[in-house]
Enzyme design. Sequence first.
Site, PDB file in Angstrom:
ATOM      1  N   HIS A 174      28.486 -18.321 -20.333  1.00  0.00           N
ATOM      2  CA  HIS A 174      29.575 -18.621 -21.283  1.00  0.00           C
ATOM      3  C   HIS A 174      29.030 -18.789 -22.708  1.00  0.00           C
ATOM      4  O   HIS A 174      29.644 -19.474 -23.517  1.00  0.00           O
ATOM      5  CB  HIS A 174      30.344 -19.884 -20.887  1.00  0.00           C
ATOM      6  CG  HIS A 174      30.713 -19.938 -19.435  1.00  0.00           C
ATOM      7  ND1 HIS A 174      31.911 -19.441 -18.948  1.00  0.00           N
ATOM      8  CD2 HIS A 174      30.032 -20.403 -18.364  1.00  0.00           C
ATOM      9  CE1 HIS A 174      31.946 -19.618 -17.633  1.00  0.00           C
ATOM     10  NE2 HIS A 174      30.804 -20.197 -17.250  1.00  0.00           N
ATOM     11  N   SER A 295      21.782  -6.712 -48.500  1.00  0.00           N
ATOM     12  CA  SER A 295      23.102  -6.649 -49.114  1.00  0.00           C
ATOM     13  C   SER A 295      22.921  -6.420 -50.603  1.00  0.00           C
ATOM     14  O   SER A 295      21.976  -6.932 -51.203  1.00  0.00           O
ATOM     15  CB  SER A 295      23.835  -7.969 -48.869  1.00  0.00           C
ATOM     16  OG  SER A 295      24.797  -8.179 -49.876  1.00  0.00           O
ATOM     17  N   LYS A 301      20.373 -11.783 -47.562  1.00  0.00           N
ATOM     18  CA  LYS A 301      20.832 -11.163 -46.320  1.00  0.00           C
ATOM     19  C   LYS A 301      19.843 -10.174 -45.727  1.00  0.00           C
ATOM     20  O   LYS A 301      19.081  -9.524 -46.412  1.00  0.00           O
ATOM     21  CB  LYS A 301      22.154 -10.429 -46.558  1.00  0.00           C
ATOM     22  CG  LYS A 301      23.272 -11.373 -46.918  1.00  0.00           C
ATOM     23  CD  LYS A 301      24.032 -11.832 -45.714  1.00  0.00           C
ATOM     24  CE  LYS A 301      25.153 -10.851 -45.451  1.00  0.00           C
ATOM     25  NZ  LYS A 301      25.906 -11.233 -44.286  1.00  0.00           N
ATOM     26  N   GLU A 308      24.409  -3.383 -34.761  1.00  0.00           N
ATOM     27  CA  GLU A 308      25.877  -3.340 -34.847  1.00  0.00           C
ATOM     28  C   GLU A 308      26.399  -1.935 -34.566  1.00  0.00           C
ATOM     29  O   GLU A 308      27.420  -1.751 -33.898  1.00  0.00           O
ATOM     30  CB  GLU A 308      26.334  -3.797 -36.228  1.00  0.00           C
ATOM     31  CG  GLU A 308      26.054  -5.263 -36.497  1.00  0.00           C
ATOM     32  CD  GLU A 308      26.308  -5.633 -37.944  1.00  0.00           C
ATOM     33  OE1 GLU A 308      27.293  -6.326 -38.201  1.00  0.00           O
ATOM     34  OE2 GLU A 308      25.527  -5.214 -38.819  1.00  0.00           O
TER      35      GLU A 308
END
Length: 478
Positions: A174, A295, A301, A308
């Site tokens: 979970h 970024s 970043k 992704e």
Amino acid sequence: MKRSIKKTTIKKTAAKKNANTMWGGRFVTGPDALMARINASIDFDKRLYAQDIAASIAHARMLGKQRIIAAKDVTAIVNGLQKILQQIETGAFEFKTELEDIHLNVEKRLTDMIGPAGGRLHTGRSRNDQVATDFRLWVRDCIDATDRALQALQEALIAKAEAHAATVMPGFTHLQSAQPVTFGHHMLAYVEMIGRDRGRFMDARARVNESPLGAAALAGTSFPIDREATAKALGFARPLANSMDAVSARDFALEFLAACAICATHLSRLAEELVIWSSPQFAFVKLSDGFTTGSSIMPQKRNPDAAELIRAKTGRIAGALVGLLTVMKGLPLAYSKDMQEDKEPVFDAADSLSLSIHAMTGMMSSLKVNEARLRDAASAGFSTATDLADWLVREANLPFRDAHHVTGGLVKLAESKKCELADLSLKELQAADKRITKSVYGVLSVDKSVASRTSLGGTAPTRVRAAAKAARKTFLKG
Ligand code: ARG
């Protein structure tokens, strides 16, 4: 304004050319421009050129051997086809939309080059068995390349497992800390999944690897062809038994896509874990510069774009499977042009999967594991509560349910004191159950916890090392 654009389009499409030279005997005019556009597949099926030429060479040689065409024609055809192969590979070949597809492009060029002998190549076959043959050969090659790529990914994962056989980390259910595990164990879970993916591709390969060639349009042919010979020449295990099935079956492509979709789904789970693990809040791993992006506005970043995108490509790969299932659903036998829509989803899924596997291999090989952070996280969240309960069962002979209850009380106490289970005093532990002795501290550390999980398939470092060795033997031989 809109109207006038529409008018010109209509005008243009109405322009008709001469009838197609390859099949236009009974036609007076050529196809409407829109017909030509919807009909042509050359933009994408040119990818089948090598398979198309190989299958044509096998067919021509068989025709010669069976004395269906003359030996000198076979020589001219084979030489011509080999030249065309070279021309395509050096970029000297001009593909023509009006010749619809790869089959007619190659055949027309052959006839232009060698004259009427070229027209004999199509004896005893049809584009229907031709395209099915080419496509099966392509999928077979693709399966072999996918297998090699997946093996390389397994190798990268096994290497990480060996390096981190004893690196403790939280194991989750979970997405909540459940029990400590080792990073190596986690890696080997993926090695197993990918092993099954490879198995699925190989199972599919066995059914892909049957030859449709010689089924002709759908009914077979009256020429004394030798389908066994062409099947053998092309490395197929055998000819498909039924000519109608041979030209209309696309379950080989569906099965390939299903294997791709399941494999992509597995990659997406690892990709998702990399996204989570590499976030500063988790900081379990550091992805290399080579597989992250910055970024343009936020200098701090370090984005896991490759992970992704692997996660996202699963969508289009699964979409390709659903798309082709939908094309095939309810199609009457035998060939229908609908089936020309089989190639783009397969090519796209194959390209997407290949890129995903290679990127994942690069990402995993260059990944840095933050052992200190993993250790902290592994001990947080009362992750050894099950070990405490097991101790009560083993050493104090409590029924597991009672041990679970006692442990729950101690977790509550530690939580209220904002400390770990191992920080509770013996007095506090004994207040919950007087049978607890100081030897319990031996199981409350994460190292002891993982070391004790020695059951078959468990996370103990000894098990992980042995499992990595076994995985090398099972998956990386060859
Ligand atoms: N380009 C076609 C395809 O991909 C080849 C087969 C065409 N057959 C036909 N009867 N028109 O399906």
